[in-house]
Write an enzyme that holds these catalytic residues in place. Structure first.
Site, mmCIF file in Angstrom:
data_model
loop_
_atom_site.group_PDB
_atom_site.id
_atom_site.type_symbol
_atom_site.label_atom_id
_atom_site.label_comp_id
_atom_site.label_asym_id
_atom_site.label_seq_id
_atom_site.Cartn_x
_atom_site.Cartn_y
_atom_site.Cartn_z
ATOM 1 N N GLY A 49 0.851 -1.180 0.000
ATOM 2 C CA GLY A 49 0.000 0.000 0.000
ATOM 3 C C GLY A 49 0.884 1.224 0.000
ATOM 4 N N CYS A 102 7.835 -0.768 6.399
ATOM 5 C CA CYS A 102 7.246 0.400 5.748
ATOM 6 C C CYS A 102 8.244 0.964 4.744
ATOM 7 C CB CYS A 102 6.905 1.459 6.801
ATOM 8 S SG CYS A 102 6.190 2.967 6.131
ATOM 9 N N HIS A 144 -2.300 0.013 8.932
ATOM 10 C CA HIS A 144 -0.972 0.597 8.713
ATOM 11 C C HIS A 144 -1.056 1.759 7.718
ATOM 12 C CE1 HIS A 144 3.519 0.369 7.951
ATOM 13 N NE2 HIS A 144 3.086 1.080 6.923
HETATM 14 ZN ZN ZN Z 1 3.994 2.568 5.717
#
Ligand code: ZN
Length: 191
Positions: A49, A102, A144
């Site tokens: 994402g 991330c 998240h």
């Molecule tokens: Zn992230």
């Protein structure tokens, strides 16, 4: 349409609350171009994402798509979702321990408690309201990404900082245990 630079932890745009998009602006070239750039950038970086602040645009827009992701091969597929002004509601008190990374926090992973069931209300890329319930590991993916719109990074939610690791050390020491746990979660919730 372009692959944009992904900004990393320390950039102030990752720490501000992103601004709502006016519903009448969703169809306009600025927001449509932003969505296309998010998709191109997410796919080029193999992200599950990407949220607009991660390309230095402080607007409440995010994209999510999981399809045999090489960064996270244990993640079940999520068809492409474009989320404008998303609002997440945790549906109950049930939690699981996710291990997250991330694109904006290079080469770091850590354990984060996430709700197993969430409702996500948003506009789609045509400006139409959409509401969906996501469960299991996929629920963690939505939490998240949408945290990014409030200036929150996964490292803020790591309760036990001793779980922080590089990707290589995660692969070596934690991956087998984590994947076994995640497989059980996915079996329980179907996602
Ligand atoms: Zn992230």
């Amino acid at each position: 349409v372009a692959v944009r630079e992904i900004v990393t932890i320390g950039h102030p745009v990752l720490r501000q609350r992103a601004a709502e998009v006016a519903p009448e602006d969703v169809a306009g070239p600025e927001v449509q171009g932003l969505i296309d750039d998010l998709l191109d950038t997410m796919r080029a970086a193999h992200g599950a994402g990407l949220a607009a602040p991660q390309i230095a645009v402080p607007r409440r827009v995010a994209v999510i798509e999981v399809d045999h992701n090489p960064r996270y091969p244990y993640k079940p597929p999520i068809p492409l979702r474009v989320l404008v002004n998303p609002v997440v509601t945790l549906l109950d008190g049930d939690r699981f321990v996710n291990n997250e990374g991330c694109l904006s926090v290079p080469d770091l992973r850590g354990d984060v408690a996430r709700a197993t069931s969430v409702e996500v209300r948003s506009l789609d890329r045509d400006g139409r309201p959409q509401v969906e319930v996501w469960r299991g590991l996929s629920a963690g993916t939505f939490q998240h990404e949408l945290d990014h719109l409030d200036g929150t990074l996964f490292v803020d939610r790591v309760d036990d900082r001793r779980t922080l690791s590089t990707w290589a050390q995660f692969e070596r020491w934690r991956r087998a245990e984590f994947v076994a746990r995640v497989d059980a979660l996915v079996e329980r919730f179907g996602s």
